[in-house]
Motif scaffolding. Structure first.
Motif, PDB file in Angstrom:
ATOM      1  N   ASN A  64       5.489   1.328  -6.910  1.00  0.00           N
ATOM      2  CA  ASN A  64       6.679   1.640  -6.108  1.00  0.00           C
ATOM      3  C   ASN A  64       7.616   2.573  -6.849  1.00  0.00           C
ATOM      4  OD1 ASN A  64       6.571  -0.182  -3.647  1.00  0.00           O
ATOM      5  ND2 ASN A  64       6.232  -1.672  -5.271  1.00  0.00           N
ATOM      6  N   LYS A 111      13.804  -9.742   1.568  1.00  0.00           N
ATOM      7  CA  LYS A 111      13.165  -8.783   2.475  1.00  0.00           C
ATOM      8  C   LYS A 111      12.659  -7.571   1.697  1.00  0.00           C
ATOM      9  CE  LYS A 111      15.755 -10.069   6.596  1.00  0.00           C
ATOM     10  NZ  LYS A 111      16.792  -9.685   7.559  1.00  0.00           N
ATOM     11  N   ILE A 114       9.530  -8.386  -0.389  1.00  0.00           N
ATOM     12  CA  ILE A 114       8.361  -8.462   0.498  1.00  0.00           C
ATOM     13  C   ILE A 114       7.867  -7.056   0.822  1.00  0.00           C
ATOM     14  CG2 ILE A 114       7.595  -9.121   2.823  1.00  0.00           C
ATOM     15  CD1 ILE A 114       9.453 -11.608   2.488  1.00  0.00           C
ATOM     16  N   ARG A 115       8.800  -6.138   1.097  1.00  0.00           N
ATOM     17  CA  ARG A 115       8.423  -4.741   1.365  1.00  0.00           C
ATOM     18  C   ARG A 115       7.785  -4.100   0.137  1.00  0.00           C
ATOM     19  NH1 ARG A 115      13.291  -3.863   3.857  1.00  0.00           N
ATOM     20  NH2 ARG A 115      14.057  -2.887   1.976  1.00  0.00           N
ATOM     21  N   SER A 117       6.168  -5.562  -2.178  1.00  0.00           N
ATOM     22  CA  SER A 117       4.869  -6.178  -2.474  1.00  0.00           C
ATOM     23  C   SER A 117       3.730  -5.553  -1.677  1.00  0.00           C
ATOM     24  CB  SER A 117       4.919  -7.684  -2.210  1.00  0.00           C
ATOM     25  OG  SER A 117       4.948  -7.952  -0.826  1.00  0.00           O
ATOM     26  N   ASP A 118       4.049  -4.791  -0.636  1.00  0.00           N
ATOM     27  CA  ASP A 118       3.004  -4.154   0.175  1.00  0.00           C
ATOM     28  C   ASP A 118       2.105  -3.232  -0.642  1.00  0.00           C
ATOM     29  OD1 ASP A 118       3.702  -5.428   2.506  1.00  0.00           O
ATOM     30  OD2 ASP A 118       4.939  -3.770   3.250  1.00  0.00           O
ATOM     31  N   LYS A 119       2.626  -2.674  -1.726  1.00  0.00           N
ATOM     32  CA  LYS A 119       1.830  -1.750  -2.543  1.00  0.00           C
ATOM     33  C   LYS A 119       1.107  -2.448  -3.690  1.00  0.00           C
ATOM     34  CE  LYS A 119       4.406   2.362  -1.385  1.00  0.00           C
ATOM     35  NZ  LYS A 119       5.131   3.516  -1.894  1.00  0.00           N
ATOM     36  N   TYR A 120       1.256  -3.753  -3.779  1.00  0.00           N
ATOM     37  CA  TYR A 120       0.558  -4.525  -4.807  1.00  0.00           C
ATOM     38  C   TYR A 120      -0.743  -5.090  -4.247  1.00  0.00           C
ATOM     39  CZ  TYR A 120       4.411  -4.369  -8.158  1.00  0.00           C
ATOM     40  OH  TYR A 120       5.344  -3.950  -9.067  1.00  0.00           O
ATOM     41  N   PRO A 122      -3.586  -7.750  -2.916  1.00  0.00           N
ATOM     42  CA  PRO A 122      -3.454  -8.849  -1.951  1.00  0.00           C
ATOM     43  C   PRO A 122      -3.104 -10.194  -2.595  1.00  0.00           C
ATOM     44  CG  PRO A 122      -5.371  -7.525  -1.422  1.00  0.00           C
ATOM     45  CD  PRO A 122      -4.839  -7.013  -2.730  1.00  0.00           C
ATOM     46  N   LYS A 125       0.648 -10.465  -3.003  1.00  0.00           N
ATOM     47  CA  LYS A 125       1.295 -10.760  -1.708  1.00  0.00           C
ATOM     48  C   LYS A 125       1.072 -12.218  -1.306  1.00  0.00           C
ATOM     49  CE  LYS A 125      -0.542  -6.917   0.019  1.00  0.00           C
ATOM     50  NZ  LYS A 125      -0.940  -5.878   0.965  1.00  0.00           N
TER      51      LYS A 125
END
Length: 132
Positions: A64, A111, A114-115, A117-120, A122, A125
């Protein structure tokens, strides 16, 4: 610790280009009592120096963008990412400590984490979802 790496994690304009992660952060979060001889830094691109004077460095890539506002959140995500590598602790104890740290975040920070973590991976997440 921050002063030692200041030149490596901030550009000449004072914007963050990296952040501390790994052992020093795990120690600050009370996840381990061990002090590493290697300082781990995360940044978006490039390679950190392997040795500067008497200090050794390790590096990892942050998926990120790095801003002053999200460094702590990225450190939490990196801790989840490397949870199996935290020395002198059990995963259950680490998750309990992370749950406490995440529980202290404000709703907008939850929030945002969580956003981010989308690039980490699975598994990051999944653990974040189970904790929060």
């Amino acid at each position: 610790m921050q002063e030692i790496v200041k030149d490596l994690i901030y550009d000449k304009d004072g914007r963050p280009i990296g952040y501390l992660t790994g052992y020093s952060i795990w120690n600050d979060m009370a996840l381990t009592t061990q002090v590493a001889s290697v300082i781990m830094l995360a940044q978006i691109r490039g390679i950190m120096p392997q040795k500067e004077a008497y200090t050794r460095f390790a590096s990892c890539i942050s998926p990120n963008a790095i801003t002053k506002d999200n460094i702590y959140l990225l450190q939490i995500l990196d801790t989840i990412r490397f949870i199996k590598k935290i020395p002198d602790t059990e995963i259950v104890r680490s998750i309990t400590a992370l749950k406490s740290s995440i529980g202290q975040l404000q709703e907008n920070e939850i929030k945002r984490i969580i956003r981010l973590s989308d690039k980490y991976q699975p598994r990051v997440k999944a653990i974040l979802g189970a904790i929060s």
